[in-house]
Write a protein that holds these residues in place. Structure first.
Motif, PDB file in Angstrom:
ATOM      1  N   THR A  86       0.839  -1.200   0.000  1.00 12.67           N
ATOM      2  CA  THR A  86       0.000   0.000   0.000  1.00 12.67           C
ATOM      3  C   THR A  86       0.871   1.245   0.000  1.00 12.67           C
ATOM      4  N   ILE A  87       1.917   1.244   0.812  1.00 17.04           N
ATOM      5  CA  ILE A  87       2.810   2.403   0.881  1.00 17.04           C
ATOM      6  C   ILE A  87       3.509   2.613  -0.453  1.00 17.04           C
ATOM      7  N   ASP A  88       3.894   1.536  -1.120  1.00 18.19           N
ATOM      8  CA  ASP A  88       4.508   1.667  -2.447  1.00 18.19           C
ATOM      9  C   ASP A  88       3.570   2.405  -3.399  1.00 18.19           C
ATOM     10  N   LEU A  89       2.285   2.069  -3.370  1.00 16.95           N
ATOM     11  CA  LEU A  89       1.316   2.757  -4.228  1.00 16.95           C
ATOM     12  C   LEU A  89       1.161   4.212  -3.797  1.00 16.95           C
ATOM     13  N   LEU A  90       1.023   4.458  -2.494  1.00 18.72           N
ATOM     14  CA  LEU A  90       0.837   5.823  -2.005  1.00 18.72           C
ATOM     15  C   LEU A  90       2.008   6.722  -2.387  1.00 18.72           C
ATOM     16  N   ALA A  91       3.204   6.147  -2.470  1.00 20.42           N
ATOM     17  CA  ALA A  91       4.392   6.931  -2.832  1.00 20.42           C
ATOM     18  C   ALA A  91       4.297   7.482  -4.247  1.00 20.42           C
ATOM     19  N   THR A  92       3.462   6.872  -5.086  1.00 22.73           N
ATOM     20  CA  THR A  92       3.334   7.317  -6.478  1.00 22.73           C
ATOM     21  C   THR A  92       2.200   8.316  -6.681  1.00 22.73           C
ATOM     22  N   LEU A  93       1.366   8.510  -5.660  1.00 23.07           N
ATOM     23  CA  LEU A  93       0.184   9.370  -5.794  1.00 23.07           C
ATOM     24  C   LEU A  93       0.418  10.754  -5.189  1.00 23.07           C
ATOM     25  N   LYS A  94      -0.385  11.678  -5.614  1.00 27.29           N
ATOM     26  CA  LYS A  94      -0.365  13.014  -5.022  1.00 27.29           C
ATOM     27  C   LYS A  94      -1.695  13.220  -4.291  1.00 27.29           C
ATOM     28  N   VAL A  95      -1.922  12.358  -3.303  1.00 27.97           N
ATOM     29  CA  VAL A  95      -3.151  12.369  -2.511  1.00 27.97           C
ATOM     30  C   VAL A  95      -2.737  12.322  -1.040  1.00 27.97           C
ATOM     31  N   PRO A  96      -3.326  13.181  -0.195  1.00 30.17           N
ATOM     32  CA  PRO A  96      -3.019  13.085   1.235  1.00 30.17           C
ATOM     33  C   PRO A  96      -3.392  11.706   1.774  1.00 30.17           C
ATOM     34  N   PHE A  97      -2.553  11.195   2.674  1.00 26.72           N
ATOM     35  CA  PHE A  97      -2.854   9.893   3.261  1.00 26.72           C
ATOM     36  C   PHE A  97      -2.437   9.862   4.726  1.00 26.72           C
ATOM     37  N   ILE A  98      -3.084   8.951   5.444  1.00 24.05           N
ATOM     38  CA  ILE A  98      -2.798   8.696   6.853  1.00 24.05           C
ATOM     39  C   ILE A  98      -2.545   7.200   6.973  1.00 24.05           C
ATOM     40  N   LEU A  99      -1.464   6.841   7.636  1.00 24.01           N
ATOM     41  CA  LEU A  99      -1.158   5.429   7.846  1.00 24.01           C
ATOM     42  C   LEU A  99      -1.492   5.035   9.276  1.00 24.01           C
ATOM     43  N   VAL A 100      -2.120   3.887   9.418  1.00 17.76           N
ATOM     44  CA  VAL A 100      -2.472   3.336  10.730  1.00 17.76           C
ATOM     45  C   VAL A 100      -1.828   1.949  10.802  1.00 17.76           C
ATOM     46  N   PRO A 101      -0.788   1.806  11.617  1.00 15.84           N
ATOM     47  CA  PRO A 101      -0.099   0.508  11.668  1.00 15.84           C
ATOM     48  C   PRO A 101      -0.891  -0.555  12.428  1.00 15.84           C
ATOM     49  N   HIS A 104       0.626  -6.331  16.693  1.00 16.68           N
ATOM     50  CA  HIS A 104       0.575  -7.733  17.115  1.00 16.68           C
ATOM     51  C   HIS A 104      -0.235  -7.882  18.407  1.00 16.68           C
ATOM     52  N   ILE A 105      -0.130  -6.918  19.293  1.00 23.59           N
ATOM     53  CA  ILE A 105      -0.808  -7.023  20.595  1.00 23.59           C
ATOM     54  C   ILE A 105      -2.328  -7.133  20.451  1.00 23.59           C
ATOM     55  N   PHE A 106      -2.874  -6.583  19.343  1.00 23.27           N
ATOM     56  CA  PHE A 106      -4.323  -6.665  19.097  1.00 23.27           C
ATOM     57  C   PHE A 106      -4.676  -7.801  18.142  1.00 23.27           C
ATOM     58  N   GLY A 107      -3.701  -8.653  17.819  1.00 24.37           N
ATOM     59  CA  GLY A 107      -3.946  -9.769  16.908  1.00 24.37           C
ATOM     60  C   GLY A 107      -4.148  -9.334  15.466  1.00 24.37           C
ATOM     61  N   GLU A 108      -3.574  -8.182  15.085  1.00 26.49           N
ATOM     62  CA  GLU A 108      -3.771  -7.640  13.744  1.00 26.49           C
ATOM     63  C   GLU A 108      -2.676  -8.064  12.770  1.00 26.49           C
ATOM     64  N   HIS A 109      -1.622  -8.685  13.304  1.00 24.01           N
ATOM     65  CA  HIS A 109      -0.532  -9.181  12.463  1.00 24.01           C
ATOM     66  C   HIS A 109       0.326 -10.145  13.284  1.00 24.01           C
ATOM     67  N   VAL A 110       1.250 -10.818  12.610  1.00 21.44           N
ATOM     68  CA  VAL A 110       2.085 -11.812  13.286  1.00 21.44           C
ATOM     69  C   VAL A 110       3.182 -11.185  14.136  1.00 21.44           C
ATOM     70  N   ASP A 111       3.530  -9.935  13.835  1.00 21.03           N
ATOM     71  CA  ASP A 111       4.578  -9.224  14.573  1.00 21.03           C
ATOM     72  C   ASP A 111       4.294  -7.724  14.506  1.00 21.03           C
ATOM     73  N   ASN A 112       5.254  -6.925  14.920  1.00 21.79           N
ATOM     74  CA  ASN A 112       5.052  -5.468  14.939  1.00 21.79           C
ATOM     75  C   ASN A 112       5.830  -4.742  13.854  1.00 21.79           C
ATOM     76  N   HIS A 113       6.075  -5.398  12.729  1.00 24.55           N
ATOM     77  CA  HIS A 113       6.851  -4.730  11.679  1.00 24.55           C
ATOM     78  C   HIS A 113       6.156  -3.479  11.157  1.00 24.55           C
ATOM     79  N   GLN A 114       4.818  -3.429  11.181  1.00 25.41           N
ATOM     80  CA  GLN A 114       4.140  -2.220  10.724  1.00 25.41           C
ATOM     81  C   GLN A 114       4.363  -1.055  11.694  1.00 25.41           C
ATOM     82  N   LEU A 115       4.431  -1.363  12.982  1.00 30.78           N
ATOM     83  CA  LEU A 115       4.743  -0.309  13.959  1.00 30.78           C
ATOM     84  C   LEU A 115       6.168   0.206  13.755  1.00 30.78           C
ATOM     85  N   GLU A 116       7.087  -0.700  13.465  1.00 33.46           N
ATOM     86  CA  GLU A 116       8.480  -0.302  13.228  1.00 33.46           C
ATOM     87  C   GLU A 116       8.597   0.549  11.970  1.00 33.46           C
ATOM     88  N   LEU A 117       7.912   0.149  10.910  1.00 32.32           N
ATOM     89  CA  LEU A 117       7.916   0.924   9.669  1.00 32.32           C
ATOM     90  C   LEU A 117       7.273   2.290   9.903  1.00 32.32           C
TER      91      LEU A 117
END
Length: 183
Positions: A86-101, A104-117
């Motif tokens: 998704t971030i790769d696509l957003l990098a090509t657009l000229k549209v405001p965006f907000i990222l919400v990582p 893992h603590i909420f069971g939303e992914h296997v680890d916290n790599h999105q928080l680190e990114l």
């Protein structure tokens, strides 16, 4: 898919992860109820495996890449999970965006790599919402931010740099980069 005029809607995407991102769906629902997102504004949600959907939105479990790109280009604002594709696509657009990582603590992914990114992207001036209050603020004050490079571009840079530094093992690095689809 409905026809959407340019810059007249908000696009929300959670990607296609097997893990639900209901926390973001609940935040969107709340922001609509509080009129932080105007009830008159069209909101299109690509919800993946979420089991909670905001009310009064146009919702799709998945969008074809061309449909997604078309909607992203027409959006006035994009609210997205912090996934590399998704971030790769957003990098090509000229549209405001907000990222919400995802977390893992909420069971939303296997680890916290999105928080680190997200932490690294916040340092580059990207709007990162880690609470409903932060999301509300950024929705009320959207800003156009530039990533400069997409995250996967950095992988290519790393592979190039390593292969130049270790020329005697360049073939090994090229094979590794190819294995991870980085070439």
């Amino acid at each position: 898919m409905a026809i959407v005029e340019e810059n007249t809607m908000i696009l929300v995407t959670v990607g296609t992860e097997q893990y639900p991102f209901n926390r973001l769906m609940e935040w969107i629902d709340s922001l609509i109820k509080l009129s932080i997102i105007s009830p008159e504004e069209k909101v299109i949600v690509q919800y993946g495996s979420c089991t909670h959907l905001p009310k009064n939105v146009e919702a799709y479990p998945i969008l074809q890449p061309t449909e997604f790109q078309d909607l992203a280009q027409k959006a006035r604002l994009i609210i997205a999970h912090c996934g590399e594709g998704t971030i790769d696509l957003l990098a090509t657009l000229k549209v405001p965006f907000i990222l919400v990582p995802r977390s893992h603590i909420f069971g939303e992914h296997v680890d916290n790599h999105q928080l680190e990114l997200a932490a690294a992207l916040r340092l580059k001036g990207i709007c990162i919402a880690q609470s409903k209050q932060e999301l509300a603020y950024f929705v009320s004050e959207p800003k156009l931010a530039s990533l400069g490079k997409a995250p996967t571009d950095y992988y290519h840079d790393i592979c190039d740099s390593l292969s130049q530094r270790f020329q005697d093992r360049a073939l090994l690095f090229l094979l590794l980069c190819d294995q991870f689809n980085l070439l």
